[in-house]
Design a protein around this motif. Structure first.
Motif, PDB file in Angstrom:
ATOM      1  N   LEU A  62     -32.248 -34.513 -11.740  1.00 46.90           N
ATOM      2  CA  LEU A  62     -31.016 -34.132 -12.112  1.00 46.90           C
ATOM      3  C   LEU A  62     -30.394 -35.180 -13.571  1.00 46.90           C
ATOM      4  CD1 LEU A  62     -28.062 -33.186 -11.378  1.00 46.90           C
ATOM      5  CD2 LEU A  62     -27.804 -35.327 -10.265  1.00 46.90           C
ATOM      6  N   SER A  63     -30.994 -35.965 -13.937  1.00 46.64           N
ATOM      7  CA  SER A  63     -30.324 -36.870 -15.142  1.00 46.64           C
ATOM      8  C   SER A  63     -31.054 -36.338 -16.332  1.00 46.64           C
ATOM      9  CB  SER A  63     -30.886 -38.077 -15.064  1.00 46.64           C
ATOM     10  OG  SER A  63     -32.282 -38.390 -15.078  1.00 46.64           O
ATOM     11  N   ASP A  64     -32.100 -35.374 -16.099  1.00 41.30           N
ATOM     12  CA  ASP A  64     -32.992 -34.566 -17.310  1.00 41.30           C
ATOM     13  C   ASP A  64     -32.012 -33.598 -17.805  1.00 41.30           C
ATOM     14  OD1 ASP A  64     -34.941 -36.658 -17.074  1.00 41.30           O
ATOM     15  OD2 ASP A  64     -36.318 -35.476 -15.840  1.00 41.30           O
ATOM     16  N   ARG A  65     -31.199 -33.002 -16.873  1.00 40.09           N
ATOM     17  CA  ARG A  65     -30.441 -31.861 -17.040  1.00 40.09           C
ATOM     18  C   ARG A  65     -29.094 -32.078 -17.908  1.00 40.09           C
ATOM     19  NH1 ARG A  65     -33.130 -29.685 -11.979  1.00 40.09           N
ATOM     20  NH2 ARG A  65     -34.752 -27.946 -12.598  1.00 40.09           N
ATOM     21  N   LEU A  66     -28.815 -33.092 -17.754  1.00 41.33           N
ATOM     22  CA  LEU A  66     -27.194 -33.882 -18.251  1.00 41.33           C
ATOM     23  C   LEU A  66     -27.392 -34.049 -19.636  1.00 41.33           C
ATOM     24  CD1 LEU A  66     -26.582 -36.191 -15.027  1.00 41.33           C
ATOM     25  CD2 LEU A  66     -25.863 -33.831 -15.378  1.00 41.33           C
ATOM     26  N   PRO A  67     -26.236 -34.069 -20.150  1.00 37.05           N
ATOM     27  CA  PRO A  67     -26.183 -34.397 -21.695  1.00 37.05           C
ATOM     28  C   PRO A  67     -26.942 -35.765 -21.783  1.00 37.05           C
ATOM     29  CG  PRO A  67     -23.982 -33.675 -20.891  1.00 37.05           C
ATOM     30  CD  PRO A  67     -24.832 -33.583 -19.503  1.00 37.05           C
ATOM     31  N   PRO A  68     -27.503 -36.098 -22.845  1.00 36.27           N
ATOM     32  CA  PRO A  68     -28.385 -37.252 -22.981  1.00 36.27           C
ATOM     33  C   PRO A  68     -27.604 -38.465 -22.649  1.00 36.27           C
ATOM     34  CG  PRO A  68     -28.746 -35.790 -24.853  1.00 36.27           C
ATOM     35  CD  PRO A  68     -27.449 -35.256 -24.132  1.00 36.27           C
ATOM     36  N   THR A  69     -26.426 -38.796 -23.202  1.00 38.33           N
ATOM     37  CA  THR A  69     -25.653 -40.033 -22.894  1.00 38.33           C
ATOM     38  C   THR A  69     -25.361 -40.449 -21.262  1.00 38.33           C
ATOM     39  OG1 THR A  69     -24.857 -39.978 -25.161  1.00 38.33           O
ATOM     40  CG2 THR A  69     -24.016 -41.504 -23.581  1.00 38.33           C
ATOM     41  N   SER A  96     -28.018 -43.899   0.607  1.00 36.80           N
ATOM     42  CA  SER A  96     -27.299 -42.528   0.840  1.00 36.80           C
ATOM     43  C   SER A  96     -27.187 -42.039  -0.539  1.00 36.80           C
ATOM     44  CB  SER A  96     -26.251 -42.567   1.767  1.00 36.80           C
ATOM     45  OG  SER A  96     -26.381 -42.936   2.952  1.00 36.80           O
ATOM     46  N   ALA A  97     -26.458 -42.774  -1.498  1.00 33.53           N
ATOM     47  CA  ALA A  97     -26.192 -42.354  -2.779  1.00 33.53           C
ATOM     48  C   ALA A  97     -27.203 -41.782  -3.441  1.00 33.53           C
ATOM     49  CB  ALA A  97     -25.321 -43.274  -3.412  1.00 33.53           C
ATOM     50  N   VAL A  98     -28.386 -42.676  -3.541  1.00 32.59           N
ATOM     51  CA  VAL A  98     -29.569 -42.207  -4.244  1.00 32.59           C
ATOM     52  C   VAL A  98     -30.222 -40.975  -3.486  1.00 32.59           C
ATOM     53  CG1 VAL A  98     -32.058 -42.833  -4.537  1.00 32.59           C
ATOM     54  CG2 VAL A  98     -30.255 -44.666  -5.002  1.00 32.59           C
ATOM     55  N   GLY A  99     -30.221 -40.858  -2.266  1.00 34.49           N
ATOM     56  CA  GLY A  99     -30.429 -39.726  -1.619  1.00 34.49           C
ATOM     57  C   GLY A  99     -29.683 -38.498  -2.067  1.00 34.49           C
ATOM     58  N   SER A 100     -28.569 -38.636  -2.481  1.00 35.65           N
ATOM     59  CA  SER A 100     -27.724 -37.633  -2.850  1.00 35.65           C
ATOM     60  C   SER A 100     -27.973 -37.166  -4.428  1.00 35.65           C
ATOM     61  CB  SER A 100     -26.336 -38.045  -3.193  1.00 35.65           C
ATOM     62  OG  SER A 100     -25.296 -37.053  -3.168  1.00 35.65           O
ATOM     63  N   TYR A 101     -28.514 -38.087  -5.151  1.00 35.57           N
ATOM     64  CA  TYR A 101     -28.776 -38.111  -6.394  1.00 35.57           C
ATOM     65  C   TYR A 101     -30.151 -37.210  -6.541  1.00 35.57           C
ATOM     66  CZ  TYR A 101     -31.131 -38.884 -10.742  1.00 35.57           C
ATOM     67  OH  TYR A 101     -31.961 -38.798 -12.106  1.00 35.57           O
ATOM     68  N   GLN A 102     -31.172 -37.602  -5.588  1.00 41.75           N
ATOM     69  CA  GLN A 102     -32.406 -36.863  -5.611  1.00 41.75           C
ATOM     70  C   GLN A 102     -32.627 -35.556  -4.889  1.00 41.75           C
ATOM     71  OE1 GLN A 102     -34.761 -40.054  -3.794  1.00 41.75           O
ATOM     72  NE2 GLN A 102     -35.248 -40.915  -5.855  1.00 41.75           N
ATOM     73  N   ASP A 103     -31.125 -35.407  -4.272  1.00 45.06           N
ATOM     74  CA  ASP A 103     -31.194 -34.285  -3.418  1.00 45.06           C
ATOM     75  C   ASP A 103     -31.983 -34.279  -2.271  1.00 45.06           C
ATOM     76  OD1 ASP A 103     -29.719 -31.829  -2.501  1.00 45.06           O
ATOM     77  OD2 ASP A 103     -30.907 -30.690  -3.805  1.00 45.06           O
ATOM     78  N   THR A 104     -32.340 -35.596  -1.589  1.00 46.79           N
ATOM     79  CA  THR A 104     -33.225 -35.395  -0.527  1.00 46.79           C
ATOM     80  C   THR A 104     -32.482 -35.801   1.061  1.00 46.79           C
ATOM     81  OG1 THR A 104     -33.639 -37.672  -1.052  1.00 46.79           O
ATOM     82  CG2 THR A 104     -35.221 -36.194  -1.861  1.00 46.79           C
ATOM     83  N   GLN A 105     -31.120 -35.443   0.950  1.00 44.98           N
ATOM     84  CA  GLN A 105     -30.651 -35.981   2.188  1.00 44.98           C
ATOM     85  C   GLN A 105     -30.957 -34.894   3.282  1.00 44.98           C
ATOM     86  OE1 GLN A 105     -28.805 -38.415   2.307  1.00 44.98           O
ATOM     87  NE2 GLN A 105     -26.873 -38.560   1.052  1.00 44.98           N
ATOM     88  N   ILE A 106     -31.254 -35.676   4.442  1.00 43.24           N
ATOM     89  CA  ILE A 106     -31.690 -34.818   5.473  1.00 43.24           C
ATOM     90  C   ILE A 106     -30.607 -33.690   5.924  1.00 43.24           C
ATOM     91  CG2 ILE A 106     -32.063 -34.813   8.060  1.00 43.24           C
ATOM     92  CD1 ILE A 106     -33.296 -37.937   7.532  1.00 43.24           C
ATOM     93  N   ARG A 107     -30.834 -32.364   5.943  1.00 47.02           N
ATOM     94  CA  ARG A 107     -30.095 -31.496   6.244  1.00 47.02           C
ATOM     95  C   ARG A 107     -30.478 -30.847   7.714  1.00 47.02           C
ATOM     96  NH1 ARG A 107     -29.712 -30.212   0.423  1.00 47.02           N
ATOM     97  NH2 ARG A 107     -28.249 -31.193  -0.456  1.00 47.02           N
ATOM     98  N   ARG A 137     -29.236 -42.460 -14.904  1.00 50.15           N
ATOM     99  CA  ARG A 137     -30.811 -43.309 -14.845  1.00 50.15           C
ATOM    100  C   ARG A 137     -30.546 -44.583 -14.842  1.00 50.15           C
ATOM    101  NH1 ARG A 137     -32.620 -38.915 -18.135  1.00 50.15           N
ATOM    102  NH2 ARG A 137     -32.485 -40.095 -19.985  1.00 50.15           N
ATOM    103  N   ARG A 138     -29.508 -45.447 -15.518  1.00 48.45           N
ATOM    104  CA  ARG A 138     -29.699 -46.819 -15.225  1.00 48.45           C
ATOM    105  C   ARG A 138     -28.802 -47.147 -13.956  1.00 48.45           C
ATOM    106  NH1 ARG A 138     -27.907 -47.779 -21.581  1.00 48.45           N
ATOM    107  NH2 ARG A 138     -30.142 -47.821 -22.324  1.00 48.45           N
ATOM    108  N   MET A 139     -27.885 -46.439 -13.646  1.00 44.40           N
ATOM    109  CA  MET A 139     -27.169 -46.393 -12.339  1.00 44.40           C
ATOM    110  C   MET A 139     -27.976 -46.302 -11.109  1.00 44.40           C
ATOM    111  SD  MET A 139     -23.336 -44.680 -13.180  1.00 44.40           S
ATOM    112  CE  MET A 139     -23.719 -43.527 -11.926  1.00 44.40           C
ATOM    113  N   ILE A 140     -28.896 -45.279 -11.144  1.00 47.88           N
ATOM    114  CA  ILE A 140     -29.911 -45.387 -10.178  1.00 47.88           C
ATOM    115  C   ILE A 140     -30.861 -46.358 -10.161  1.00 47.88           C
ATOM    116  CG2 ILE A 140     -31.867 -43.932  -9.380  1.00 47.88           C
ATOM    117  CD1 ILE A 140     -29.317 -42.663  -8.564  1.00 47.88           C
ATOM    118  N   ALA A 141     -31.355 -47.025 -11.401  1.00 49.05           N
ATOM    119  CA  ALA A 141     -32.338 -48.096 -11.506  1.00 49.05           C
ATOM    120  C   ALA A 141     -31.644 -49.362 -10.895  1.00 49.05           C
ATOM    121  CB  ALA A 141     -32.839 -48.253 -12.834  1.00 49.05           C
ATOM    122  N   VAL A 142     -30.580 -49.560 -10.847  1.00 50.44           N
ATOM    123  CA  VAL A 142     -29.622 -50.631 -10.234  1.00 50.44           C
ATOM    124  C   VAL A 142     -29.666 -50.505  -8.893  1.00 50.44           C
ATOM    125  CG1 VAL A 142     -27.276 -51.702  -9.972  1.00 50.44           C
ATOM    126  CG2 VAL A 142     -28.209 -51.203 -12.426  1.00 50.44           C
TER     127      VAL A 142
END
Length: 187
Positions: free
Chosen positions: A3-10, A70-81, A16-21
């Motif tokens: 997801l972060s690769d498709r966003l504006p660079p900043t 759960s937030a990381v799962g939402s970012y990665q779009d890997t939530q169980i559905r 990406r930093r938020m996900i790393a934390v």
């Protein structure tokens, strides 16, 4: 592609930093839980002592782990559905509309739940100095409640970013994701 690769660079770098934390916090919490349970067994059955009030400090750690995970799962779009209709969508446009609909629903639900969690925190803090605390260690209840709020707020944020990317790139993003996930299959 993430997801972060498709966003504006900043914004992409910040995300990406938020996900790393979040992943670092989750990794540390994931280590703390089994080590604590090992220590409980060691203390109780071999040293014949109890580990004092371990449930009280494991509770906030568990809440933070669950909701930040759960937030990381939402970012990665890997939530169980439980999506029984997924196999019925064949065209790129219908898959894109399905993805867009799912992310809109997720964003709305996560936003409402983040709001409720915020009200819970406001209520907790408003009761100071008589706020609810754990019995032995006196950990305020807003500590685990803050984990709930942050997790739901990040879920809403990441769902909104998915909606932004889906709207910005249109149905082509679905084909690109499929090609990246199945590199050896021929069209």
């Amino acid at each position: 592609m993430q997801l972060s690769d498709r966003l504006p660079p900043t914004l992409g770098t910040t995300v990406r930093r938020m996900i790393a934390v979040k992943q670092t916090i989750a990794a540390v919490a994931t280590l703390i839980l089994p080590i604590t349970f090992f220590m409980v067994v060691l203390f109780r059955y071999f040293l014949h002592f109890d580990l004092f009030a371990y449930e009280e400090w494991l509770l906030p750690i568990g809440f933070w782990l669950f909701f930040l995970g759960s937030a990381v799962g939402s970012y990665q779009d890997t939530q169980i559905r439980a999506d029984v209709f997924e196999s019925y969508f064949k065209s790129t446009r219908s898959i894109w509309l399905r993805e867009l609909s799912l992310h809109v629903i997720e964003a709305v639900i996560a936003t409402v739940m983040a709001y409720w969690a915020w009200l819970m925190i406001i209520n907790d803090l408003g009761m100071y100095p008589w706020w609810q605390k754990t019995i032995a260690l006196k950990i305020p209840h807003f500590v685990p409640h803050l984990g709930i709020f942050l997790g739901m707020a990040f879920m809403a944020f990441y769902s909104t970013l998915h909606i932004f990317v889906l709207l910005k790139f249109g149905p082509a993003v679905v084909d690109e994701d499929y090609d990246n996930e199945h590199p050896n299959q021929e069209a």
